[in-house]
Design a protein around this motif. Structure first.
Motif: not given
Length: 176
Positions: A4-13, A40-56
């Motif tokens: 899940a973390i790998v997939l979230d990281s790939v989608s963040t990139i 919108a994509w800036g907020f999505l990048a924040l969303f995905k980046g911090f989602s990965v950070a919250s899991e790690v």
């Protein structure tokens, strides 16, 4: 590292690369709808980046209300971009205040429920989020009287509708 973390990281990139592409294309297409998409994509990048950070990181679930707020802001901006593309819409002060208030709702719900329930149980917010994306996709579909030069808009519209339907249906399936 979990899958899940790998997939979230790939989608963040991928979202970050899309954001850079939008910023690059903005120099040639200076419509307000494009500006809204960049935000919108800036907020999505924040969303995905911090989602990965919250899991790690331990205690990362503290960030969850902010993560949901950024995702909600992104959904609203994608809808604004679709409306700006189709009907020459511009965000007014009252719409911005309502959007910020709606995006801040997850910050108010933190004390009411455990964070785990907010993450795992599909709710009204997930449904509204998906409907906003589907509506934006419909708004991006060019009118019938336009020529075939709007293939990009059709592709964006179709992908937004599919993405919105995915966001509505996936939580109902209960994928582990």
């Amino acid at each position: 590292m979990s899958t899940a973390i790998v997939l979230d990281s790939v989608s963040t990139i991928a979202i970050l690369i899309q954001l850079l592409i939008f910023v690059y294309l903005y120099t040639a297409h200076r419509g307000p709808f494009f500006w809204y998409l960049i935000w919108a994509w800036g907020f999505l990048a924040l969303f995905k980046g911090f989602s990965v950070a919250s899991e790690v990181f331990p205690n990362g679930s503290v960030l969850f209300p902010f993560i949901i707020s950024w995702a909600t802001a992104a959904d609203l901006l994608i809808l604004a971009a679709g409306a700006a593309y189709r009907w020459d819409y511009r965000i007014r002060l009252t719409h911005a205040v309502l959007g910020v208030a709606y995006s801040a709702l997850p910050l108010l719900r933190v004390g009411a429920q455990p964070v785990d329930m907010l993450v795992t149980r599909p709710g009204l917010g997930t449904l509204i989020s998906g409907l906003l994306i589907v509506t934006a996709g419909v708004a991006f579909w060019p009118p019938r009287e336009t020529s075939a030069s709007h293939r990009g808009a059709r592709f964006l519209a179709a992908s937004l509708v599919i993405w919105g339907l995915h966001r509505i249906i996936t939580p109902m399936i209960g994928v582990p």
